[in-house]
Design a protein around this motif. Structure first.
Motif, PDB file in Angstrom:
ATOM      1  N   PHE A  10     -17.502  60.160  54.469  1.00 53.53           N
ATOM      2  CA  PHE A  10     -17.902  59.682  53.313  1.00 53.53           C
ATOM      3  C   PHE A  10     -17.111  60.011  52.106  1.00 53.53           C
ATOM      4  CE2 PHE A  10     -22.347  59.257  54.845  1.00 53.53           C
ATOM      5  CZ  PHE A  10     -22.783  58.028  54.229  1.00 53.53           C
ATOM      6  N   LYS A  11     -16.561  61.290  52.284  1.00 51.85           N
ATOM      7  CA  LYS A  11     -15.578  61.797  51.361  1.00 51.85           C
ATOM      8  C   LYS A  11     -14.281  60.963  51.329  1.00 51.85           C
ATOM      9  CE  LYS A  11     -13.600  66.232  49.759  1.00 51.85           C
ATOM     10  NZ  LYS A  11     -12.344  65.860  49.216  1.00 51.85           N
ATOM     11  N   SER A  12     -13.779  60.843  52.398  1.00 44.69           N
ATOM     12  CA  SER A  12     -12.506  60.084  52.420  1.00 44.69           C
ATOM     13  C   SER A  12     -12.699  58.674  51.913  1.00 44.69           C
ATOM     14  CB  SER A  12     -12.169  59.761  53.863  1.00 44.69           C
ATOM     15  OG  SER A  12     -11.027  58.879  53.951  1.00 44.69           O
ATOM     16  N   ARG A  13     -13.630  58.023  52.068  1.00 51.46           N
ATOM     17  CA  ARG A  13     -13.866  56.548  51.338  1.00 51.46           C
ATOM     18  C   ARG A  13     -14.475  56.556  49.950  1.00 51.46           C
ATOM     19  NH1 ARG A  13     -15.240  52.603  55.124  1.00 51.46           N
ATOM     20  NH2 ARG A  13     -15.839  51.216  53.467  1.00 51.46           N
ATOM     21  N   LEU A  14     -15.053  57.624  49.419  1.00 53.76           N
ATOM     22  CA  LEU A  14     -15.763  57.823  48.223  1.00 53.76           C
ATOM     23  C   LEU A  14     -14.494  58.281  47.336  1.00 53.76           C
ATOM     24  CD1 LEU A  14     -18.990  59.085  48.663  1.00 53.76           C
ATOM     25  CD2 LEU A  14     -18.696  56.901  47.779  1.00 53.76           C
ATOM     26  N   ASP A  15     -13.588  59.136  47.776  1.00 57.64           N
ATOM     27  CA  ASP A  15     -12.499  59.713  46.893  1.00 57.64           C
ATOM     28  C   ASP A  15     -11.595  58.538  46.769  1.00 57.64           C
ATOM     29  OD1 ASP A  15     -13.605  62.323  46.886  1.00 57.64           O
ATOM     30  OD2 ASP A  15     -12.253  63.158  48.755  1.00 57.64           O
ATOM     31  N   SER A  16     -11.411  57.605  47.656  1.00 57.82           N
ATOM     32  CA  SER A  16     -10.622  56.511  47.258  1.00 57.82           C
ATOM     33  C   SER A  16     -11.155  55.521  46.527  1.00 57.82           C
ATOM     34  CB  SER A  16     -10.252  55.751  48.747  1.00 57.82           C
ATOM     35  OG  SER A  16     -11.238  55.065  48.900  1.00 57.82           O
ATOM     36  N   TRP A  17     -12.252  55.629  45.787  1.00 55.25           N
ATOM     37  CA  TRP A  17     -12.973  54.848  44.831  1.00 55.25           C
ATOM     38  C   TRP A  17     -12.971  55.658  43.433  1.00 55.25           C
ATOM     39  CZ3 TRP A  17     -18.196  53.166  47.481  1.00 55.25           C
ATOM     40  CH2 TRP A  17     -17.716  52.514  48.824  1.00 55.25           C
ATOM     41  N   LEU A  18     -12.459  56.849  43.462  1.00 57.02           N
ATOM     42  CA  LEU A  18     -12.640  57.669  42.225  1.00 57.02           C
ATOM     43  C   LEU A  18     -11.916  57.114  41.059  1.00 57.02           C
ATOM     44  CD1 LEU A  18     -13.108  61.288  43.317  1.00 57.02           C
ATOM     45  CD2 LEU A  18     -14.787  59.917  42.446  1.00 57.02           C
ATOM     46  N   PHE A  19     -10.819  56.423  41.511  1.00 54.38           N
ATOM     47  CA  PHE A  19      -9.874  55.742  40.279  1.00 54.38           C
ATOM     48  C   PHE A  19     -10.748  55.143  39.399  1.00 54.38           C
ATOM     49  CE2 PHE A  19      -9.975  52.581  43.382  1.00 54.38           C
ATOM     50  CZ  PHE A  19     -10.030  51.308  42.668  1.00 54.38           C
ATOM     51  N   LEU A  20     -11.796  54.370  39.797  1.00 55.61           N
ATOM     52  CA  LEU A  20     -12.908  53.594  38.988  1.00 55.61           C
ATOM     53  C   LEU A  20     -13.471  54.297  37.954  1.00 55.61           C
ATOM     54  CD1 LEU A  20     -14.577  52.126  41.873  1.00 55.61           C
ATOM     55  CD2 LEU A  20     -13.027  50.818  40.448  1.00 55.61           C
ATOM     56  N   GLN A  21     -13.510  55.614  37.892  1.00 50.28           N
ATOM     57  CA  GLN A  21     -14.241  56.418  36.943  1.00 50.28           C
ATOM     58  C   GLN A  21     -15.631  56.019  36.650  1.00 50.28           C
ATOM     59  OE1 GLN A  21     -11.314  57.283  33.854  1.00 50.28           O
ATOM     60  NE2 GLN A  21     -10.004  58.726  35.088  1.00 50.28           N
ATOM     61  N   THR A  22     -16.257  55.296  37.355  1.00 47.38           N
ATOM     62  CA  THR A  22     -17.459  55.143  37.038  1.00 47.38           C
ATOM     63  C   THR A  22     -18.777  55.783  37.583  1.00 47.38           C
ATOM     64  OG1 THR A  22     -17.709  53.327  38.849  1.00 47.38           O
ATOM     65  CG2 THR A  22     -16.768  52.609  36.514  1.00 47.38           C
ATOM     66  N   PHE A  23     -18.141  56.738  38.615  1.00 48.33           N
ATOM     67  CA  PHE A  23     -19.275  57.609  39.502  1.00 48.33           C
ATOM     68  C   PHE A  23     -18.891  58.896  39.952  1.00 48.33           C
ATOM     69  CE2 PHE A  23     -16.873  55.928  42.795  1.00 48.33           C
ATOM     70  CZ  PHE A  23     -16.743  56.975  43.566  1.00 48.33           C
ATOM     71  N   ASN A  24     -19.640  59.718  39.992  1.00 48.44           N
ATOM     72  CA  ASN A  24     -19.446  60.937  40.691  1.00 48.44           C
ATOM     73  C   ASN A  24     -20.314  60.831  41.840  1.00 48.44           C
ATOM     74  OD1 ASN A  24     -17.642  62.029  38.425  1.00 48.44           O
ATOM     75  ND2 ASN A  24     -19.462  63.045  37.524  1.00 48.44           N
ATOM     76  N   TYR A  25     -19.992  61.985  42.817  1.00 48.10           N
ATOM     77  CA  TYR A  25     -20.962  62.132  44.031  1.00 48.10           C
ATOM     78  C   TYR A  25     -20.874  63.368  44.540  1.00 48.10           C
ATOM     79  CZ  TYR A  25     -17.135  62.537  47.382  1.00 48.10           C
ATOM     80  OH  TYR A  25     -15.942  62.904  48.102  1.00 48.10           O
ATOM     81  N   THR A  26     -22.211  63.813  45.213  1.00 51.00           N
ATOM     82  CA  THR A  26     -22.328  64.987  45.724  1.00 51.00           C
ATOM     83  C   THR A  26     -22.811  64.829  47.001  1.00 51.00           C
ATOM     84  OG1 THR A  26     -23.031  66.057  43.635  1.00 51.00           O
ATOM     85  CG2 THR A  26     -23.338  67.439  45.773  1.00 51.00           C
ATOM     86  N   LEU A  27     -22.162  65.381  48.199  1.00 49.71           N
ATOM     87  CA  LEU A  27     -22.718  65.316  49.606  1.00 49.71           C
ATOM     88  C   LEU A  27     -23.667  66.702  49.933  1.00 49.71           C
ATOM     89  CD1 LEU A  27     -19.550  64.439  51.432  1.00 49.71           C
ATOM     90  CD2 LEU A  27     -21.775  62.994  51.502  1.00 49.71           C
ATOM     91  N   TYR A  28     -24.566  66.528  50.711  1.00 51.68           N
ATOM     92  CA  TYR A  28     -25.868  67.518  50.980  1.00 51.68           C
ATOM     93  C   TYR A  28     -25.856  67.275  52.570  1.00 51.68           C
ATOM     94  CZ  TYR A  28     -26.910  67.141  45.904  1.00 51.68           C
ATOM     95  OH  TYR A  28     -26.880  67.048  44.672  1.00 51.68           O
ATOM     96  N   PRO A  29     -26.046  68.631  52.958  1.00 55.07           N
ATOM     97  CA  PRO A  29     -26.428  68.591  54.594  1.00 55.07           C
ATOM     98  C   PRO A  29     -27.989  67.940  54.577  1.00 55.07           C
ATOM     99  CG  PRO A  29     -26.749  70.638  53.637  1.00 55.07           C
ATOM    100  CD  PRO A  29     -26.166  70.090  52.734  1.00 55.07           C
TER     101      PRO A  29
END
Length: 406
Positions: free
Chosen positions: A125-144
């Motif tokens: 999840f982190k790898s894919r979402l970090d590659s989208w952060l250039f969009l600057q339209t979202f933040n995310y948090t991962l939880y167990p």
């Protein structure tokens, strides 16, 4: 006469000193306000093109830069973020990412994703979402994935792996006021902003919103087979659940276990103990039981916000989708990944393969419409126009919002 001239000269000198002092204060004005505090100028989020700022980036003004004076400190207005939660376990990584992508592509206000996933999925999840952060339209948090120690094993296997995690979101996300929970097999065919706006339609007693499980009682599951109480005539489906979690945490719920009303954190375990042998659909059944006893607390939104195969395999029975098109597509029963309902699969694959570039979004419709026409021999394919009606509007609006090259 000489005394009079002295008085005039003294007055002119005092006036000149006063003017010098006033000019010095004006010069310092942009830097300091009353009490020596920095005076802030107004700045709008719209100046950034309506897009949110990624956490930790872009939020520091000129005064935060080394070696710069605080003369032009900007006070940015708070940005309302739409909070979206999902629970992913097992083989649901790609499906979840496609859902998140559909939310990002069409939404206007920035999004905050709360992703609850098994530990082995976090790195992907982190790898894919970090590659989208250039969009600057979202933040995310991962939880167990976490359950109360008491009955933890039962909660995890209650229905699908980890699905009952959603019941504990108001208790885990204590600082979040409102939240949209969706299953991993959801696709947004219009901006999340539109379903988020339904929060404003809640009356003073309503704490959550869901769609009916069925529109047609003759094919309903709850009214024919349920061995427990359920909401309304056909029950409700929890795959798309909009929540005012502040109200959920405060409310005392009527129940059939005790004469005392119980809060959200106190009612879940007793509810499981009483009904665990009588429920088929896990956490969704528990929510149905809860809102059966507290019907005033539920806002029911139309089926277009949770459109499933049941709305078309027995004939088209979602009137709102027929009028406006499908707003949120719910591919339950695994229909995105088999050949049982090719219309659902066609939409999923189109969005999975779509990129965030405007040209890619603009080019989404023609091949999808062609693929949907090819499903017209199937039950849901007969209503293929519903699958693209709202989506076409969303694509046009997204393209119209795109900044034009100068």
């Amino acid at each position: 006469m000489r005394r009079y001239l002295r008085v005039v000269a003294l007055g002119l000198a005092c006036g000149f000193c006063s003017l010098l002092y006033a000019f010095s204060q004006l010069a310092a004005g942009p830097e300091r306000g009353a009490g020596g505090e920095p005076r802030a100028a107004a700045a709008s989020w719209l100046a950034g093109g309506g897009r949110g700022v990624v956490s930790g980036a872009g939020s520091a003004g000129p005064a935060a830069r080394p070696g710069r004076a605080d003369r032009f400190v900007l006070k940015t207005q708070p940005v309302e973020r739409m909070h979206l939660a999902v629970v992913a376990c097992g083989e649901r990584l790609e499906e979840t990412l496609t859902m998140l992508k559909s939310a990002i592509i069409f939404s206007i206000k920035p999004l905050q994703f709360h992703i609850f996933a098994e530990d082995q999925l976090h790195a992907s999840f982190k790898s894919r979402l970090d590659s989208w952060l250039f969009l600057q339209t979202f933040n995310y948090t991962l939880y167990p994935i976490t359950f109360p120690r008491e009955n933890a094993a039962e909660w995890k296997k209650l229905f699908k792996p980890c699905a009952s995690q959603r019941l504990f979101l108001p208790l885990i996300l204590k600082e979040v006021d409102s939240l949209l929970y969706v299953d991993t097999d959801i696709l947004f065919l219009r901006p999340v902003d539109d379903i988020w706006s339904l929060l404003k339609k809640f009356n003073s007693t309503q704490i959550a919103a869901m769609a009916p499980e069925h529109e047609e009682p003759r094919i309903g599951w709850y009214n024919r087979f349920a061995r427990h109480p359920y909401y309304g005539e056909t029950g409700v489906n929890s795959g798309v659940m909009l929540m005012n979690m502040t109200r959920m945490r405060r409310k005392y719920f009527k129940n059939d276990m005790t004469t005392a009303r119980l809060r959200w954190g106190d009612i879940l375990v007793p509810l499981l103990k009483k009904y665990k042998l009588n429920i088929t659909w896990g956490d969704q059944d528990l929510l149905n039981i809860m809102f059966f006893h507290n019907p005033e607390s539920l806002f029911v939104f139309p089926c277009q916000w949770n459109y499933r195969p049941d709305h078309c395999i027995y004939g088209s029975n979602c009137r709102e989708a027929e009028e406006e098109g499908i707003s949120v597509l719910h591919g339950n029963r695994g229909v995105y990944h088999d050949d049982k309902q090719p219309a659902f699969r066609a939409v999923y694959e189109a969005l999975r393969n779509c990129s965030f570039e405007d040209d890619s979004v603009r080019a989404l419709l023609p091949p999808l419409e062609l693929a949907l026409r090819g499903t017209a021999h199937t039950y849901c394919g007969r209503s293929y126009g519903l699958f693209i009606k709202q989506l076409a509007r969303s694509v046009r609006e997204r393209v119209a919002r795109a900044p034009r090259a100068t």
